[in-house]
Design a protein around this motif. Structure first.
Motif, mmCIF file in Angstrom:
data_model
loop_
_atom_site.group_PDB
_atom_site.id
_atom_site.type_symbol
_atom_site.label_atom_id
_atom_site.label_comp_id
_atom_site.label_asym_id
_atom_site.label_seq_id
_atom_site.Cartn_x
_atom_site.Cartn_y
_atom_site.Cartn_z
ATOM 1 N N ASP A 163 32.489 54.726 -25.257
ATOM 2 C CA ASP A 163 32.358 53.365 -24.743
ATOM 3 C C ASP A 163 32.438 53.387 -23.217
ATOM 4 O O ASP A 163 33.307 54.067 -22.646
ATOM 5 N N PRO A 164 31.579 52.647 -22.521
ATOM 6 C CA PRO A 164 31.580 52.665 -21.056
ATOM 7 C C PRO A 164 32.937 52.322 -20.430
ATOM 8 O O PRO A 164 33.380 52.998 -19.505
ATOM 9 N N GLY A 165 33.588 51.285 -20.920
ATOM 10 C CA GLY A 165 34.892 50.908 -20.369
ATOM 11 C C GLY A 165 35.940 51.976 -20.602
ATOM 12 O O GLY A 165 36.777 52.255 -19.734
ATOM 13 N N MET A 166 35.905 52.600 -21.779
ATOM 14 C CA MET A 166 36.864 53.663 -22.092
ATOM 15 C C MET A 166 36.629 54.859 -21.183
ATOM 16 O O MET A 166 37.588 55.449 -20.666
ATOM 17 N N LYS A 167 35.362 55.236 -20.979
ATOM 18 C CA LYS A 167 35.056 56.376 -20.102
ATOM 19 C C LYS A 167 35.579 56.128 -18.689
ATOM 20 O O LYS A 167 36.181 57.004 -18.079
ATOM 21 N N ARG A 168 35.351 54.923 -18.197
ATOM 22 C CA ARG A 168 35.793 54.592 -16.841
ATOM 23 C C ARG A 168 37.317 54.637 -16.760
ATOM 24 O O ARG A 168 37.875 55.184 -15.816
ATOM 25 N N LEU A 169 37.987 54.087 -17.764
ATOM 26 C CA LEU A 169 39.450 54.074 -17.784
ATOM 27 C C LEU A 169 40.012 55.489 -17.866
ATOM 28 O O LEU A 169 40.912 55.858 -17.105
ATOM 29 N N LEU A 170 39.480 56.290 -18.781
ATOM 30 C CA LEU A 170 39.969 57.666 -18.930
ATOM 31 C C LEU A 170 39.717 58.476 -17.670
ATOM 32 O O LEU A 170 40.551 59.299 -17.274
ATOM 33 N N CYS A 171 38.591 58.240 -17.029
ATOM 34 C CA CYS A 171 38.291 58.923 -15.771
ATOM 35 C C CYS A 171 39.327 58.544 -14.716
ATOM 36 O O CYS A 171 39.900 59.417 -14.058
ATOM 37 N N GLN A 172 39.602 57.253 -14.581
ATOM 38 C CA GLN A 172 40.544 56.813 -13.551
ATOM 39 C C GLN A 172 41.947 57.346 -13.819
ATOM 40 O O GLN A 172 42.585 57.893 -12.921
ATOM 41 N N ILE A 173 42.418 57.228 -15.036
ATOM 42 C CA ILE A 173 43.758 57.745 -15.344
ATOM 43 C C ILE A 173 43.776 59.259 -15.191
ATOM 44 O O ILE A 173 44.711 59.825 -14.618
ATOM 45 N N GLY A 174 42.730 59.910 -15.680
ATOM 46 C CA GLY A 174 42.656 61.363 -15.580
ATOM 47 C C GLY A 174 42.660 61.865 -14.147
ATOM 48 O O GLY A 174 43.237 62.913 -13.844
ATOM 49 N N LYS A 175 42.025 61.135 -13.257
ATOM 50 C CA LYS A 175 41.954 61.538 -11.852
ATOM 51 C C LYS A 175 43.207 61.140 -11.068
ATOM 52 O O LYS A 175 43.507 61.749 -10.045
ATOM 53 N N GLU A 176 43.926 60.124 -11.529
ATOM 54 C CA GLU A 176 44.999 59.568 -10.715
ATOM 55 C C GLU A 176 46.405 59.829 -11.240
ATOM 56 O O GLU A 176 47.370 59.676 -10.495
ATOM 57 N N ALA A 177 46.540 60.194 -12.493
ATOM 58 C CA ALA A 177 47.879 60.440 -13.065
ATOM 59 C C ALA A 177 48.110 61.936 -13.196
ATOM 60 O O ALA A 177 47.175 62.734 -13.160
ATOM 61 N N GLU A 178 49.359 62.298 -13.359
ATOM 62 C CA GLU A 178 49.722 63.694 -13.558
ATOM 63 C C GLU A 178 49.703 64.027 -15.050
ATOM 64 O O GLU A 178 49.978 63.167 -15.889
ATOM 65 N N ALA A 179 49.420 65.264 -15.356
ATOM 66 C CA ALA A 179 49.510 65.806 -16.716
ATOM 67 C C ALA A 179 48.747 64.966 -17.740
ATOM 68 O O ALA A 179 49.178 64.814 -18.891
ATOM 69 N N PHE A 180 47.594 64.440 -17.350
ATOM 70 C CA PHE A 180 46.786 63.628 -18.258
ATOM 71 C C PHE A 180 46.193 64.499 -19.356
ATOM 72 O O PHE A 180 45.681 65.584 -19.096
ATOM 73 N N ARG A 181 46.253 63.996 -20.572
ATOM 74 C CA ARG A 181 45.563 64.674 -21.672
ATOM 75 C C ARG A 181 45.299 63.687 -22.801
ATOM 76 O O ARG A 181 46.004 62.707 -22.968
ATOM 77 N N ILE A 182 44.241 63.977 -23.539
ATOM 78 C CA ILE A 182 43.937 63.224 -24.754
ATOM 79 C C ILE A 182 44.686 63.912 -25.881
ATOM 80 O O ILE A 182 44.521 65.093 -26.108
#
Length: 186
Positions: A163-182
């Motif tokens: 989903d476009p909104g999910m991709k954008r959100l995951l990208c932002q959290i992934g780029k800006e938070a530490e230790a991001f993982r699905i």
């Protein structure tokens, strides 16, 4: 001043802020264009911290916290807009996160569980929660634990990684938070 006069003044100010916001977003679009060409990061926390300190240093202490919060939110919204313009960055961030976790985007799912960390003292968790809302991604569950000065977050999101909104959100959290993982696709 009467309440009606104060409200009229607020309306004038808000109209001016709208014009400035539109100009700010035009600049964010140009930033995204440059970063698409150069491969630069959208989020540069050291630069943002310097900007926040410089812009708030002369503020009255009674409203300094509010102004800083306003600036942090504005920067986060602009970054969200930039990530939305950088399709390749979104695809790469989501693909890498899926690969690290052993999942593929083809896995049938309607929920995405993620983990990440934030510094407790300067937490950005509220910005990530707001970004979920702006991207129209529902938060079904949120678990938070503070340990060793860090917020450890587990979030279950409603939607699919395609989903476009999910991709954008995951990208932002992934780029800006530490230790991001699905953690899971359900």
């Amino acid at each position: 001043m009467t309440l009606d006069e104060i409200r009229a003044e607020i309306d004038k100010i808000d109209s001016k802020m709208k014009e400035l916001f539109i100009k700010r977003m035009e600049c964010a679009r140009h930033v995204a264009e440059v970063k698409a060409a150069t491969g630069g990061d959208v989020y540069v926390p050291e630069r943002e911290q310097v900007i926040l300190e410089r812009r708030s240093s002369d503020m009255d202490m009674q409203i300094r916290g509010e102004y800083t919060a306003f600036q942090r939110h504005l920067m986060s919204v602009c970054r969200r807009y930039e990530y939305g313009l950088l399709d390749m960055m979104q695809e790469q961030a989501v693909s890498e996160a899926l690969e690290r976790s052993g999942f593929t985007a083809d896995t049938e799912h309607s929920r995405v569980e993620i983990e990440f960390c934030c510094d407790y003292a300067g937490s950005t968790l509220n910005l990530f929660i707001n970004m979920a809302d702006l991207n129209q991604v529902g938060i079904l569950e949120l678990k938070l634990r503070v340990q060793d000065g860090r917020q450890e977050v587990v979030m279950t999101l409603e939607g699919n990684v395609k989903d476009p909104g999910m991709k954008r959100l995951l990208c932002q959290i992934g780029k800006e938070a530490e230790a991001f993982r699905i953690v899971g696709l359900y």
